[in-house]
Every structure is written in C-alpha cells, then in structure tokens.
Enzyme design. Structure first.
Site, mmCIF file in Angstrom:
data_model
loop_
_atom_site.group_PDB
_atom_site.id
_atom_site.type_symbol
_atom_site.label_atom_id
_atom_site.label_comp_id
_atom_site.label_asym_id
_atom_site.label_seq_id
_atom_site.Cartn_x
_atom_site.Cartn_y
_atom_site.Cartn_z
ATOM 1 N N LYS A 129 0.866 -1.187 0.000
ATOM 2 C CA LYS A 129 0.000 0.000 0.000
ATOM 3 C C LYS A 129 0.896 1.227 0.000
ATOM 4 C CE LYS A 129 -4.468 0.908 0.181
ATOM 5 N NZ LYS A 129 -5.614 0.063 -0.235
ATOM 6 N N ASP A 169 -6.909 4.333 -4.515
ATOM 7 C CA ASP A 169 -7.567 4.208 -3.210
ATOM 8 C C ASP A 169 -8.189 5.595 -2.970
ATOM 9 O OD1 ASP A 169 -7.709 2.181 -0.776
ATOM 10 O OD2 ASP A 169 -7.378 4.125 0.122
#
Ligand code: NDP
Ligand code: 2IT
Length: 448
Positions: A129, A169
């Site tokens: 991430k 995201d």
C-alpha cells in the site's frame, strides 16, 4: 526455543512496543490474532517457523519527500510512502491513497490487510500500500497532475510489473492513475502494466472502476442466499459517496434493494424514497467536481441533509460502511442493532472499530469483513494484470462472470474456515483462509 506457543496478549504487547504510536496497525493485527494464534499453536510447522512474527513485520517501507509547485508559485512539500508488506504469493499489490491523514500506521494496516485480501482472491498478488499526506481539496487539475508527477519521480524506483503494482484508493481514481502512469512511462520509457485502474484506452480493464462496489454487493447477496434470504426489497444504508459507495449502491439497485443514504466528510443524505439510478448519476457527476458537498442533493431531490453525521442512526436491513477506517464505532453499532439491522458488510478497509465489532458479534448480526467483502476491486486489478501480460482485453460480460466467481469462491473459503456451530464467522473464515495461503508459501520459500 522457537516452539513456544503464542500468548495473544504478549504477542500484541510486543507488536505495540515494536511499532509505537501506530494504533491502526495494532488494530489490524488484533483483528486477526485471536483467530490465527490457536491455528498456529496447533500447527507445529507454522509455530516453528515463527510465522506470525514474520508476517507482522513488513518486507520494507520507503518514505520520501515530494516537492512540487502550486499554481501560485509556492514550493510545497509532502511525504510519500510505499509499504511493501509481503511478497510470498506474488509481486506487491495494493492502492495509493492521497489524504492529509495518511501516515505510516495507516499504510501499514492497509498493506497488512491487503496481504490477506489478495491471497483470498486466489490470484498471485502479494500485499502493499502507498500514498501521501497530500490533500487534493482545493487543488486545480494541473496541481493534481504536478503532484502525481512529483510522486512518481520517486515511486518509479520501487515499482515494476514483477515487483510492485500500485492502483487507486481514497482520492486516487482514473485521473490520478493516468497522470502517474504517464510519468512512469516518461521516466522509464516502458509501456507496461505497472499500475492498475488505468483508462480503457491505454491498458485498463473494463469493470475495474465498478468492481469493488459490485463485488461487495455480490458478496452480500451470497451471504443472504446462504441464509435463505434475498436482497430484493431490503433497505440499505451506505456511507461514503466515492468509488466504492456509489458502485455498491448501483449494484444494490439492480438487485431490487432500496438505498436510503450516502455520505461524505461533510454529512449524510437520507432519502426515504430511495436513491435511484438517476439520483446516483447526479451524485457521481456532482462529486466528480472539485470540493463539492453532498448537501446540494436535497435542493435537487429533497430528502434530509444531516450535517456532520454518519448514516448509522437510520433504520435499515443492511449497513455498508464504504468511506474510511473506524467510521462505525460501538455507539453506531448499537443504533444499528436496536433498529433491526441484519447484516453489516465492510466496503471500506477496517471501517468498524474493535468495540463496534464486539457489539455486532454479541448481537449475532451477520458481519462481512473488508478483506473478503471488498476484495472485488483488487481481484479485477489482478485480471487487469493478466490482460496486460497477454495483450488482450476481455469483454465486460466475461469479467463480470469472473468477478462473481471470485466473490463466490471467497464466500466458500469463509464457510470452510469460519463455520461455528450453526453460525458462520466470516471474519474468522477470511483470516484463516487468507493466512494459510500466505503461510504455506512462506514456509516453502524458507527462512528469508
Ligand atoms: P473515494 O476517494 O472514491 O471516496 C471516499 C469517500 O469517503 C468520499 O465520499 C469521502 O468524502 C469519504 N471519506 C474519506 N475520508 C473520510 C473521512 N475521514 N471521514 C468521512 N468521510 C470520508 O475512495 P474509495 O471509494 O476508493 O475508497 C473508500 C474506502 O474503500 C477506503 O477505505 C478504501 O481503502 C476502500 N477500498 C477501495 C477500493 C477501490 O478499489 N477504490 C478497493 C477496496 C477498498 P469526501 O468526498 O468529502 O472526501
Ligand atoms: O484496498 C484495496 O483493495 C484497493 N484500494 C485496491 C487495490 C488494487 O490494487 O486494486
């Protein structure tokens, strides 16, 4: 020596002292440890290899300065990160988030969860991430472009199709992925599938935009099927008004449900008549403009605007938190229980607090954890990677079927590992199924 059994409280304490001031990361580990510790304690090969300690330490974290110039000529500085958490089953894979709250704790929790989620998809993707503490609110399109370019000027060193493949995201959608991809190509002179969520004209996959929300509702429908219920006619409260929330709403409408709420960081719209497709199209177009609040909805369509409130006091059959982490706490969960809610499924990552989960668990309400329920997005990213590799573009229809099959397989995995007498503990099922896939690959690859 390494054969010692894990005591969950000691393990959590040691995670906390190794990672001070990282509450979200602690929380993500706490969410899995009570399910995994008994399995590891009962399985000598996992215990001897010290797998839980290894799995809770990221492979590496890079943190970097992003310097860019805003429209007024001011030089601005942000902090960027990429957390490469675990590559046991494939190259690192996971989104990029731009939000002022982004820090190491949040990205570590997201990358840790992503490792399990990606394993559950059944596709060869490790967990990662990234993001930056950049606030796009108030930025012009050219500022967003310059920021994305400055971000990639460092990130490109750490990614590659066989190393790490980021995606979107919060606040990183098709536009940002386009700018990031353009800069990667400019620096490396390689046109390759290094990011997913790309536009359809340059290697993106059909249905990637919709996949997380659609997959979430497919998963909900599967749970209801399994419990001899239907989505048709059910009322749903959804939080958020971004990619996941609006596509969850869209899919729910096609299956006959009534969507009562959507929300953003300024408040909640509650429309008793239901948010239909026309209203949803308006919301999507409205939120695509810079810095808009959902409050304008009521001038257009009526309904109630509840400033600074979340949707959880609205009576509903199903609740889908689809905005951000820790947005549904114990107080909210009590309202949902009191109002007769039967199922809560996490569209966002870790939207329900630990205390909220306890209330849900005690009330015996069905609960679908993020790592299973929102895996449709990254699953479609995995299919985008395959399409890029084979230089083919699959049809929407075949991708839709593939997405449904993946969500159904994840449901089967949850059943296999989460059956608890006459109940299904979906969180436990997802934790164990995801863990086994990663753990077995780690074991096979030796002590590294
Ligand atoms: P978007 O940026 O498209 O939308 C985010 C929405 O959540 C916006 O409506 C935003 O409101 C709201 N929001 C964000 N932060 C907060 C906050 N701190 N408090 C209240 N509301 C907030 O993001 P996505 O829809 O892509 O992501 C939403 C969640 O889903 C995240 O948890 C993400 O990690 C998760 N997720 C996303 C996937 C994807 O494919 N995109 C895949 C799997 C999970 P506002 O407009 O006012 O900022
Ligand atoms: O949380 C997630 O699963 C995502 N943001 C999507 C990640 C991806 O690589 O598609």
């Amino acid at each position: 020596m390494s054969d010692n059994k894990i005591q969950t409280s000691d393990f959590l304490q040691s995670v906390k002292s190794r990672n001070p001031h990282q509450p979200e990361f602690h929380q993500a580990i706490e969410e899995v440890i009570y399910d995994l510790a008994p399995l590891v304690n009962d399985t000598a090969r996992y215990r001897k290899a010290n797998l839980l300690e290894r799995l809770t330490e990221p492979d590496r974290i890079v943190s970097f300065r992003i310097t860019w110039v805003d429209d007024s000529g001011r030089v601005r500085v942000n902090r960027g990160y990429r957390v490469q958490f675990n590559s046991a089953i494939g190259p690192y894979k996971g989104g990029i988030r731009f939000h002022p709250t982004v820090n190491e704790s949040i990205l570590k929790f997201l990358a840790f969860e992503q490792t399990f989620k990606n394993a559950l998809t059944g596709l060869p993707m490790g967990g990662g991430k990234g993001g930056a503490d950049f606030d796009p609110r108030g930025c012009s399109d050219t500022e967003i472009m310059r920021f994305c370019q400055a971000f990639m000027l460092e990130l490109y060193r750490h990614i590659q199709p066989d190393i790490d493949v980021p995606a979107g995201d919060i606040n990183v959608g098709s536009r940002e992925i386009g700018y990031l991809f353009g800069m990667y190509k400019k620096i490396t002179n390689q046109f390759e599938g290094v990011l997913t969520g790309k536009g359809l004209s340059y290697g993106g996959s059909k249905l990637r935009v919709e996949a997380t929300g659609y997959g979430l509702v497919t998963f909900v429908q599967r749970i209801l099927d399994h419990h001899s219920q239907e989505l048709d006619g059910k009322t749903i409260a959804i939080s958020g008004a971004g990619n996941v929330a609006t596509h969850a709403a869209e899919k729910a409408l096609t299956l006959g449900a009534k969507v009562l709420t959507l929300s953003d960081s300024s408040g909640t719209i509650f429309d008793e008549d239901g948010i239909d497709q026309e209203k949803l199209d308006w919301i999507k177009a409205h939120k695509a403009k810079a810095d808009t609040s959902l409050s304008a909805y009521v001038d257009e369509f009526g309904g109630k605007w509840q400033p600074d409130e979340n949707p959880w006091q609205v009576p509903c059959d199903i609740a889908l938190p689809c905005a951000t982490q820790n947005e549904l706490d114990d107080k909210d969960a009590k309202y949902l229980v009191k109002n007769g809610c039967q199922l809560i499924a996490e569209g966002a990552n870790m939207p329900v607090t630990m205390a909220g989960k306890k209330v849900i668990d005690e009330a015996g309400i069905l609960f679908a954890p993020a790592k299973a329920a929102n895996a449709g997005g990254v699953a479609m990213s995995g299919l985008e990677i395959t399409q890029n590799r084979t230089r083919r573009a699959w049809t929407r229809d075949s991708l839709d079927k593939e997405l449904e099959a993946i969500m159904h397989r994840i449901h089967d995995d949850c059943l296999e590992h989460g059956r608890d007498k006459d109940r299904v503990n979906y969180a436990k099922g997802a934790n164990i199924a995801g863990f086994i896939k990663v753990a077995d690959a780690m074991l096979a690859q030796g002590i590294i």
